[in-house]
Design an enzyme around this catalytic site. Structure first.
Site, PDB file in Angstrom:
ATOM      1  N   ASP A   1       0.836  -1.212   0.000  1.00 48.04           N
ATOM      2  CA  ASP A   1       0.000   0.000   0.000  1.00 48.04           C
ATOM      3  C   ASP A   1       0.864   1.252   0.000  1.00 48.04           C
ATOM      4  O   ASP A   1       1.962   1.267   0.527  1.00 48.04           O
ATOM      5  CB  ASP A   1      -1.084  -0.046   1.074  1.00 48.04           C
ATOM      6  CG  ASP A   1      -0.620   0.359   2.448  1.00 48.04           C
ATOM      7  OD1 ASP A   1      -1.347   1.063   3.127  1.00 48.04           O
ATOM      8  OD2 ASP A   1       0.503  -0.023   2.831  1.00 48.04           O
TER       9      ASP A   1
ATOM     10  N   ASP B   9       1.172   5.339   0.429  1.00 40.96           N
ATOM     11  CA  ASP B   9       0.618   6.560   1.007  1.00 40.96           C
ATOM     12  C   ASP B   9       1.357   7.761   0.462  1.00 40.96           C
ATOM     13  O   ASP B   9       2.590   7.811   0.487  1.00 40.96           O
ATOM     14  CB  ASP B   9       0.744   6.520   2.534  1.00 40.96           C
ATOM     15  CG  ASP B   9      -0.070   5.380   3.131  1.00 40.96           C
ATOM     16  OD1 ASP B   9      -1.221   5.205   2.692  1.00 40.96           O
ATOM     17  OD2 ASP B   9       0.452   4.664   4.002  1.00 40.96           O
TER      18      ASP B   9
ATOM     19  N   ASP C 178       5.475   7.423  13.881  1.00 39.50           N
ATOM     20  CA  ASP C 178       5.873   6.609  15.024  1.00 39.50           C
ATOM     21  C   ASP C 178       7.363   6.258  15.025  1.00 39.50           C
ATOM     22  O   ASP C 178       8.127   6.739  15.852  1.00 39.50           O
ATOM     23  CB  ASP C 178       4.977   5.366  15.166  1.00 39.50           C
ATOM     24  CG  ASP C 178       4.759   4.599  13.875  1.00 39.50           C
ATOM     25  OD1 ASP C 178       5.374   4.955  12.845  1.00 39.50           O
ATOM     26  OD2 ASP C 178       3.978   3.623  13.895  1.00 39.50           O
TER      27      ASP C 178
HETATM   28  P1  ATP Z   1       2.186  -1.459   6.778  1.00 37.62           P
HETATM   29  O1  ATP Z   1       1.354  -0.796   5.736  1.00 37.62           O
HETATM   30  O2  ATP Z   1       3.225  -2.391   6.288  1.00 37.62           O
HETATM   31  O3  ATP Z   1       1.386  -2.022   7.873  1.00 37.62           O
HETATM   32  P2  ATP Z   1       2.908   1.234   7.464  1.00 37.62           P
HETATM   33  O4  ATP Z   1       4.135   1.784   8.122  1.00 37.62           O
HETATM   34  O5  ATP Z   1       2.601   1.747   6.094  1.00 37.62           O
HETATM   35  O6  ATP Z   1       3.062  -0.320   7.495  1.00 37.62           O
HETATM   36  P3  ATP Z   1       0.334   2.240   8.177  1.00 37.62           P
HETATM   37  O7  ATP Z   1      -0.542   1.799   9.296  1.00 37.62           O
HETATM   38  O8  ATP Z   1      -0.096   2.035   6.765  1.00 37.62           O
HETATM   39  O9  ATP Z   1       1.731   1.519   8.435  1.00 37.62           O
HETATM   40  O10 ATP Z   1       0.651   3.768   8.427  1.00 37.62           O
HETATM   41  C1  ATP Z   1       1.302   4.599   7.477  1.00 37.62           C
HETATM   42  C2  ATP Z   1       2.256   5.558   8.180  1.00 37.62           C
HETATM   43  O11 ATP Z   1       1.548   6.400   9.086  1.00 37.62           O
HETATM   44  C3  ATP Z   1       3.300   4.874   9.053  1.00 37.62           C
HETATM   45  O12 ATP Z   1       4.425   4.471   8.313  1.00 37.62           O
HETATM   46  C4  ATP Z   1       3.626   5.956  10.055  1.00 37.62           C
HETATM   47  O13 ATP Z   1       4.524   6.889   9.527  1.00 37.62           O
HETATM   48  C5  ATP Z   1       2.296   6.628  10.267  1.00 37.62           C
HETATM   49  N1  ATP Z   1       1.559   6.040  11.411  1.00 37.62           N
HETATM   50  C6  ATP Z   1       0.648   5.035  11.360  1.00 37.62           C
HETATM   51  N2  ATP Z   1       0.153   4.746  12.583  1.00 37.62           N
HETATM   52  C7  ATP Z   1       0.772   5.584  13.432  1.00 37.62           C
HETATM   53  C8  ATP Z   1       0.684   5.796  14.847  1.00 37.62           C
HETATM   54  N3  ATP Z   1      -0.119   5.054  15.614  1.00 37.62           N
HETATM   55  N4  ATP Z   1       1.448   6.775  15.387  1.00 37.62           N
HETATM   56  C9  ATP Z   1       2.254   7.529  14.598  1.00 37.62           C
HETATM   57  N5  ATP Z   1       2.372   7.370  13.292  1.00 37.62           N
HETATM   58  C10 ATP Z   1       1.654   6.423  12.687  1.00 37.62           C
HETATM   59 MG    MG Z   2       0.918   1.325   5.006  1.00 36.74          MG
END
Ligand code: ATP
Ligand code: MG
Length: 439
Positions: free
Chosen positions: A63, A65, A142
């Site tokens: 995915d 972003d 995070d």
């Molecule tokens: P994956 O998609 O593999 O689960 P991801 O890092 O992309 O991992 P997402 O949940 O899609 O995780 O979130 C996208 C981004 O938003 C993260 O990489 C992070 O920078 C930010 N983020 C998500 N959740 C949090 C949180 N609880 N606190 C702070 N930042 C967050």
């Molecule tokens: Mg993600």
């Protein structure tokens, strides 16, 4: 501007295209289209988060972003196929067929000094919705590995927090003061474990300590938010490793208290649970479907079985009935931590309450189990129980065999009495079943 002296500065380290391995060919056309159009219109446009991290690790992200300084309304003006979502904080969803690219406007942290209601008394963030610039946006993220921005203007990576080196060193490092950041959002504790399990990274010492200190805050997180997190923890192909890490860090007991209590007491239940986790990981690896109700059923199986025995001692009922009743009660307790949608709890209760029915192998009613809409899941569950010595292998073999048999063979297996030719049986009147508490 909010600087962060601990992890970095307000000036990013810019890693030029020649010095990193992230290639555009890894990104779908749709994401690139969005980025290019924003760029052409004069806005900043970055890919951010998991997709940049996973690209650096050559893990083929799924995915994507996008982060930009364009407001959601400005994004909408650029794309016909765009919808704005979210009341609290607006996001733009740009649609390409079945694919959706999420475009977020940079955000700044809310100013907590001037807003008493932005966090609760434990420090958990409740409101957080101010637009900002990229060098404000970064500190809200995070982990350092999740805070890298891939700039479409020149294909460089912007690194404010040292995330690029942390990825190379395979470390999960929180941005800012880990104690504060975990209090702000306790879900970050689960995320730390999830990324450690998925990426094979080590969790940084201060982050581990912050988890030790704040694991007990997890029950403050709205249960609705944790179901999604549950799916990501256990259906991403690293369920067993995730389970071990959650237990090592005292987090599993916070999300599955009843399960945890039984796991500590009962080695057989632990073996059963592990077998299920491994089974789930295998299925994910083979590209087969997985349903959360199966693993949830496994986690809650022993608590349900024990409560069913109690209910049976209090009131006369069949084993199946007692399991259905107990499952209802145990699920209701579990919902306080993780809210599980009904479309999973209802089949899960059926799957559990069908277990005793495999013991019956004679007659029409026994054979009817094959037509039950939950037969397949209940059968898989029974096989798994048998695999760890909690079922009769002969029974398991019987149900495996009958599935392949012809109608005549089946009738023989279930020892159905042949009907006398020409003689029609009077249809039996169906008794009305009592309504179940949840249906
Ligand atoms: P994956 O998609 O593999 O689960 P991801 O890092 O992309 O991992 P997402 O949940 O899609 O995780 O979130 C996208 C981004 O938003 C993260 O990489 C992070 O920078 C930010 N983020 C998500 N959740 C949090 C949180 N609880 N606190 C702070 N930042 C967050
Ligand atoms: Mg993600």
């Amino acid at each position: 501007m909010k600087k962060n002296p601990q992890n970095g500065s307000a000036k990013p380290r810019i890693i030029r295209r020649a010095n990193h391995n992230v290639t555009r060919s890894e990104f779908p056309k749709s994401a690139l289209k969005v980025l290019y159009r924003l760029d052409k219109a004069g806005y900043q446009a970055f890919l951010v988060g998991g997709c940049v991290r996973d690209s650096i690790l050559e893990l083929h992200p799924k995915d994507f972003d996008v982060a930009t300084n364009a407001t959601p309304e400005e994004v909408k003006a650029l794309f016909g196929n765009c919808r704005l979502i979210g009341r609290r904080f607006r996001l733009a969803h740009v649609r390409f067929g079945r694919e959706i690219i999420e475009v977020a406007t940079f955000r700044a942290s809310a100013n907590h000094d001037h807003d008493d209601h932005a966090s609760d008394h434990e420090g958990r963030i409740l409101r957080d919705n101010v637009y900002g610039t990229i060098d404000e946006d970064v500190w809200r993220r995070d982990f350092t590995c999740n805070a890298l921005y891939y700039n479409i203007a020149d294909f460089s990576i912007w690194d404010y927090t040292g995330g690029f080196d942390d990825i190379k060193q395979k470390k999960i490092v929180l941005i800012g003061d880990p104690e504060v950041r975990m209090r702000e959002d306790p879900v970050r504790m689960l995320r730390a474990v999830r990324f450690a399990a998925k990426l094979g990274f080590e969790i940084d010492g201060p982050v581990i300590r912050a988890i030790d200190h704040h694991a007990h805050l997890l029950p403050n997180v709205p249960a609705a938010r944790l179901f999604d997190e549950f799916l990501k923890l256990f259906q991403a192909g690293n369920a067993e490793r995730t389970f071990d890490l959650l237990r090592d860090h005292g987090l599993f007991r916070e999300i599955f208290p009843a399960t945890c209590e039984e796991l500590d007491r009962d080695a057989d239940f632990m073996r059963f649970t592990r077998a299920a986790l491994r089974n789930t990981d295998r299925r994910v690896e083979e590209g087969k479907s997985v349903t959360p109700m199966f693993l949830l059923g496994v986690f809650l199986w022993l608590p349900v079985k024990k409560l069913a025995a109690v209910r049976r001692s209090e009131e006369k009922m069949s084993e199946s009935q007692s399991l259905a009743l107990a499952a209802y009660e145990v699920v209701a307790q579990q919902q306080r931590r993780i809210s599980i949608p009904k479309r999973f709890t209802v089949p899960m209760r059926e799957m559990l309450s069908l277990q005793p029915r495999f013991e019956f192998r004679r007659g029409k009613r026994a054979m009817k189990l094959l037509d039950h809409r939950r037969f397949r899941a209940a059968y898989d569950f029974m096989l798994l129980r048998t695999e760890v010595g909690q079922g009769n292998p002969e029974v398991a073999q019987f149900w495996t065999d009958v599935q392949m048999q012809s109608a005549a063979e089946r009738a023989a297996s279930f020892q159905l009495r042949p009907q006398a030719p020409g003689k029609k049986r009077r249809p039996r009147r169906r008794r009305r079943r009592k309504a179940s508490p949840e249906s």
